[in-house]
Design a protein around this motif. Structure first.
Motif, PDB file in Angstrom:
ATOM      1  N   HIS A  97       0.828  -1.206   0.000  1.00  0.00           N
ATOM      2  CA  HIS A  97       0.000   0.000   0.000  1.00  0.00           C
ATOM      3  C   HIS A  97       0.867   1.263   0.000  1.00  0.00           C
ATOM      4  O   HIS A  97       0.561   2.245  -0.683  1.00  0.00           O
TER       5      HIS A  97
ATOM      6  N   ASN B  41      -3.755   6.386  -0.060  1.00  0.00           N
ATOM      7  CA  ASN B  41      -3.141   5.529   0.969  1.00  0.00           C
ATOM      8  C   ASN B  41      -2.388   6.360   2.013  1.00  0.00           C
ATOM      9  O   ASN B  41      -1.179   6.230   2.184  1.00  0.00           O
TER      10      ASN B  41
ATOM     11  N   PHE C  82      -8.271   4.974  -0.903  1.00  0.00           N
ATOM     12  CA  PHE C  82      -7.451   3.767  -1.041  1.00  0.00           C
ATOM     13  C   PHE C  82      -7.287   3.418  -2.516  1.00  0.00           C
ATOM     14  O   PHE C  82      -8.245   3.450  -3.298  1.00  0.00           O
TER      15      PHE C  82
END
Length: 283
Positions: A193, A208, A223
């Motif tokens: 991530h 993120n 995200f």
């Protein structure tokens, strides 16, 4: 009260800094001499220069946030002692929530980006890159995002210690060679991530933002999953070809200065200071 605030001066944090430095060196040595891979040691030295410069600036004792935190502490709503597991859990989640919004603003506000862009300047994601945090964070007031926790009644030192542990957790996130973590990827921020967070590709920009957790990114729509069909390009969208820590730390402020010079009127100045960094300030 004031004497207790600068927790970053405590010896245990210096020991942690020494530990992460050793691990970052080991990563470079393993890649260079065991795996026979390219490793940018000049970038490593630049990150060390950033650490030294930041410690020098910290030694001046200048901070926008600490007087505000002291004021908020004097006017706190109640006392929330860390005497139960529930209190620790509440502080952890509250700190993660505040960190998410700080980090999001650090990317979406030119004022905070002027300092935060230093962290995104490496063109290779390594453990040493995690150490490149810039010199002016305390002067921009980044810790103000955590003032609500102090106002609610958590001890100032506990809030700052939790933030320090958050940043320590993020150290290992700068190792994109680590594998994915299966179901934990749904809850935790992971190297996969965070590698996306450091990308300068248009597909990956501004996402993120989580520290330890990734759940707030999922809840608030920021995200982005790493894609196998989009190789990550690290660094700033506007290439910064220098290993000079002073130039790197001045880069964001020079950009902000140009925005302010081009701005017209009060609204233009406010947009230049606090609007998205990649957009013109307007008038």
């Amino acid at each position: 009260m004031a004497a207790a605030l600068p927790i970053e001066q405590r010896p245990w944090l210096l020991l942690l800094l020494a530990f992460v430095l050793v691990v970052a060196v080991l990563e470079g040595l393993v890649r260079s001499f065991w795996l026979r891979q390219a490793y940018d040691w000049r970038a490593f030295a630049t990150s060390l220069g950033d650490v030294v410069g930041r410690r020098a600036v910290d030694a001046l004792g200048l901070s926008v946030a600490l007087p505000v935190l002291a004021f908020v502490h004097r006017h706190r709503l109640t006392e929330l002692p860390l005497s139960t597991p529930q209190a620790f859990a509440l502080l952890f989640v509250g700190q993660e929530f505040c960190y998410y919004w700080y980090h999001r603003c650090a990317h979406r506000s030119a004022w905070f980006w002027a300092s935060h862009c230093v962290h995104h300047s490496p063109r290779e994601l390594t453990l040493a890159a995690a150490l490149r945090l810039g010199w002016t964070g305390k002067l921009t007031g980044t810790t103000l995002f955590f003032a609500p926790l102090v106002w609610l009644g958590f001890p100032v030192n506990a809030v700052l210690a939790t933030l320090a542990l958050n940043l320590l957790y993020q150290f290992w996130l700068h190792a994109p060679w680590l594998p994915r973590l299966g179901p934990l990827e749904w809850v935790l921020n992971t190297p996969a991530h965070h590698s996306v967070h450091h990308a300068s590709n248009a597909e990956y920009l501004d996402c993120n933002y989580g520290g330890v957790l990734i759940v707030f990114d999922r809840w608030f729509g920021t995200f982005v999953e790493r894609r196998d069909d989009v190789p990550i390009r690290y660094g700033l969208t506007e290439a910064l070809d220098t290993y000079n820590p002073l130039r790197i730390n001045a880069h964001g402020w020079r950009q902000l200065g140009r925005r302010l010079r081009a701005a017209r009127g009060l609204r233009g100045w406010l947009v230049a200071l606090f609007g998205p960094p990649g957009e013109p300030a307007g008038g």
